[in-house]
Design a protein around this motif. Structure first.
Motif, mmCIF file in Angstrom:
data_model
loop_
_atom_site.group_PDB
_atom_site.id
_atom_site.type_symbol
_atom_site.label_atom_id
_atom_site.label_comp_id
_atom_site.label_asym_id
_atom_site.label_seq_id
_atom_site.Cartn_x
_atom_site.Cartn_y
_atom_site.Cartn_z
ATOM 1 N N GLU A 37 0.829 -1.204 0.000
ATOM 2 C CA GLU A 37 0.000 0.000 0.000
ATOM 3 C C GLU A 37 0.863 1.253 0.000
ATOM 4 O OE1 GLU A 37 -2.607 -0.649 3.320
ATOM 5 O OE2 GLU A 37 -4.082 -1.700 2.086
ATOM 6 N N ASP A 38 1.968 1.213 0.760
ATOM 7 C CA ASP A 38 2.895 2.344 0.746
ATOM 8 C C ASP A 38 3.481 2.532 -0.658
ATOM 9 O OD1 ASP A 38 2.392 2.619 3.426
ATOM 10 O OD2 ASP A 38 4.271 1.682 4.089
ATOM 11 N N THR A 39 3.839 1.416 -1.278
ATOM 12 C CA THR A 39 4.353 1.474 -2.647
ATOM 13 C C THR A 39 3.283 1.991 -3.596
ATOM 14 O OG1 THR A 39 5.787 -0.404 -2.157
ATOM 15 C CG2 THR A 39 5.409 0.102 -4.481
ATOM 16 N N ARG A 44 1.070 5.772 -7.398
ATOM 17 C CA ARG A 44 -0.004 6.682 -7.812
ATOM 18 C C ARG A 44 0.508 8.116 -7.928
ATOM 19 N NH1 ARG A 44 -4.952 4.007 -4.487
ATOM 20 N NH2 ARG A 44 -5.508 2.488 -6.094
ATOM 21 N N SER A 45 1.382 8.507 -7.010
ATOM 22 C CA SER A 45 1.978 9.839 -7.089
ATOM 23 C C SER A 45 2.804 9.977 -8.363
ATOM 24 C CB SER A 45 2.849 10.084 -5.856
ATOM 25 O OG SER A 45 3.510 11.306 -5.952
ATOM 26 N N ALA A 46 3.602 8.947 -8.644
ATOM 27 C CA ALA A 46 4.408 8.965 -9.874
ATOM 28 C C ALA A 46 3.507 8.966 -11.104
ATOM 29 C CB ALA A 46 5.343 7.762 -9.902
ATOM 30 N N SER A 47 2.390 8.228 -11.020
ATOM 31 C CA SER A 47 1.447 8.191 -12.146
ATOM 32 C C SER A 47 0.843 9.563 -12.391
ATOM 33 C CB SER A 47 0.321 7.190 -11.871
ATOM 34 O OG SER A 47 0.810 5.881 -11.832
ATOM 35 N N ALA A 48 0.488 10.241 -11.316
ATOM 36 C CA ALA A 48 -0.102 11.577 -11.463
ATOM 37 C C ALA A 48 0.888 12.528 -12.133
ATOM 38 C CB ALA A 48 -0.525 12.116 -10.100
ATOM 39 N N LYS A 49 2.143 12.464 -11.705
ATOM 40 C CA LYS A 49 3.164 13.325 -12.314
ATOM 41 C C LYS A 49 3.365 12.971 -13.786
ATOM 42 C CE LYS A 49 5.723 14.050 -8.035
ATOM 43 N NZ LYS A 49 6.931 13.726 -7.261
ATOM 44 N N ILE A 115 3.497 5.022 -18.203
ATOM 45 C CA ILE A 115 2.138 4.988 -17.654
ATOM 46 C C ILE A 115 1.609 3.564 -17.682
ATOM 47 C CG2 ILE A 115 -0.249 5.709 -18.088
ATOM 48 C CD1 ILE A 115 0.912 8.432 -18.982
ATOM 49 N N SER A 116 1.875 2.854 -18.761
ATOM 50 C CA SER A 116 1.439 1.462 -18.867
ATOM 51 C C SER A 116 2.086 0.598 -17.787
ATOM 52 C CB SER A 116 1.786 0.922 -20.255
ATOM 53 O OG SER A 116 1.444 -0.425 -20.364
ATOM 54 N N LYS A 117 3.380 0.793 -17.560
ATOM 55 C CA LYS A 117 4.081 0.034 -16.513
ATOM 56 C C LYS A 117 3.515 0.372 -15.135
ATOM 57 C CE LYS A 117 8.501 -0.551 -18.867
ATOM 58 N NZ LYS A 117 9.919 -0.155 -18.900
ATOM 59 N N LEU A 118 3.267 1.639 -14.901
ATOM 60 C CA LEU A 118 2.698 2.042 -13.611
ATOM 61 C C LEU A 118 1.313 1.427 -13.419
ATOM 62 C CD1 LEU A 118 3.782 5.802 -13.535
ATOM 63 C CD2 LEU A 118 4.647 3.962 -12.080
ATOM 64 N N GLN A 119 0.519 1.385 -14.486
ATOM 65 C CA GLN A 119 -0.810 0.776 -14.393
ATOM 66 C C GLN A 119 -0.689 -0.719 -14.093
ATOM 67 O OE1 GLN A 119 -3.785 2.386 -14.336
ATOM 68 N NE2 GLN A 119 -4.536 0.384 -13.727
ATOM 69 N N ASP A 120 0.292 -1.385 -14.712
ATOM 70 C CA ASP A 120 0.530 -2.798 -14.417
ATOM 71 C C ASP A 120 0.874 -2.999 -12.946
ATOM 72 O OD1 ASP A 120 0.032 -3.448 -17.049
ATOM 73 O OD2 ASP A 120 2.162 -3.644 -17.605
ATOM 74 N N GLU A 121 1.712 -2.112 -12.408
ATOM 75 C CA GLU A 121 2.077 -2.210 -10.993
ATOM 76 C C GLU A 121 0.859 -2.017 -10.095
ATOM 77 O OE1 GLU A 121 5.095 -3.091 -9.667
ATOM 78 O OE2 GLU A 121 5.570 -3.515 -11.761
ATOM 79 N N ILE A 122 0.025 -1.067 -10.443
ATOM 80 C CA ILE A 122 -1.191 -0.828 -9.658
ATOM 81 C C ILE A 122 -2.081 -2.063 -9.711
ATOM 82 C CG2 ILE A 122 -3.336 0.523 -9.600
ATOM 83 C CD1 ILE A 122 -1.620 2.965 -10.443
#
Length: 195
Positions: A37-39, A44-49, A115-122
């Motif tokens: 959850e911390d990650t 999400r912060s990185a995704s927003a940026k 963004i795609s990688k971040l979405q995969d992580e989420i």
């Protein structure tokens, strides 16, 4: 040297045994989920940026493409007025704007991959969180089954059965004593049998 290595092995094995006893799977899963959850907050912060960066890049690409089209029209206008020098200058500016748009388009591709990688992580983190409930339920079920097995395999059941058989023997002894008192006495059926 052999004594020290044996001593080290003994200490390590005892420490591992203590850690195994202290490790509660439910608590460990909760800790892992907390870390995830911390990650997730960081992701999400990185995704927003990154999304903000993407919007800015798209806006700049549109601006450069509009500038390139504008310089193209200016070059055509200059040619129609027989101003080759202005037409060349306009085409140079158009080329700069088109190159800038192309560079930003390449950068946009990289940002979209991020963004795609971040979405995969989420998605992975969400999947792990849903699996947490299953893991905890499995751990509780296995723990209760283990407790039942330990209870059934313990000497408590054997001890209870032994005491039960002991009382059964006492009752048998009492019945034998009652029957012994009746040995000398004739019962009604015995008297009829003699007749």
């Amino acid at each position: 040297m052999g004594i020290f290595s044996r001593f080290t092995d003994i200490v390590n094995s005892n420490i591992n045994a203590l850690l195994d006893k202290a490790e509660d799977p439910e608590k460990m899963v909760r800790l892992i989920i907390q870390e995830m959850e911390d990650t997730l907050v960081e992701v999400r912060s990185a995704s927003a940026k990154t999304l903000a960066n993407k919007k800015e890049i798209v806006s700049q690409i549109n601006k450069y493409e509009a500038d390139a089209n504008d310089w193209q029209m200016k070059a055509e206008l200059a040619l129609s007025k027989d101003r080759d020098d202005l037409a060349r200058a306009a085409l140079q500016e158009r080329k700069k704007s088109a190159e800038a748009a192309e560079t930003l388009t390449n950068e946009l591709t990289v940002v979209e991959q991020q963004i795609s990688k971040l979405q995969d992580e989420i998605d992975k983190l969400a999947d792990a969180k849903s699996r947490q409930k299953t893991i905890i339920m499995r751990q509780k079920t296995v723990s209760s089954r283990l407790e039942v097995k330990r209870t059934l395999d313990s000497t408590k059941v054997d001890s209870a059965m032994g005491r039960f058989e002991q009382y059964e023997r006492k009752i048998d002894d009492l019945e034998s004593q009652v029957d012994a008192y009746d040995l000398g006495k004739k019962i009604l059926n015995d008297e009829f049998a003699e007749l």
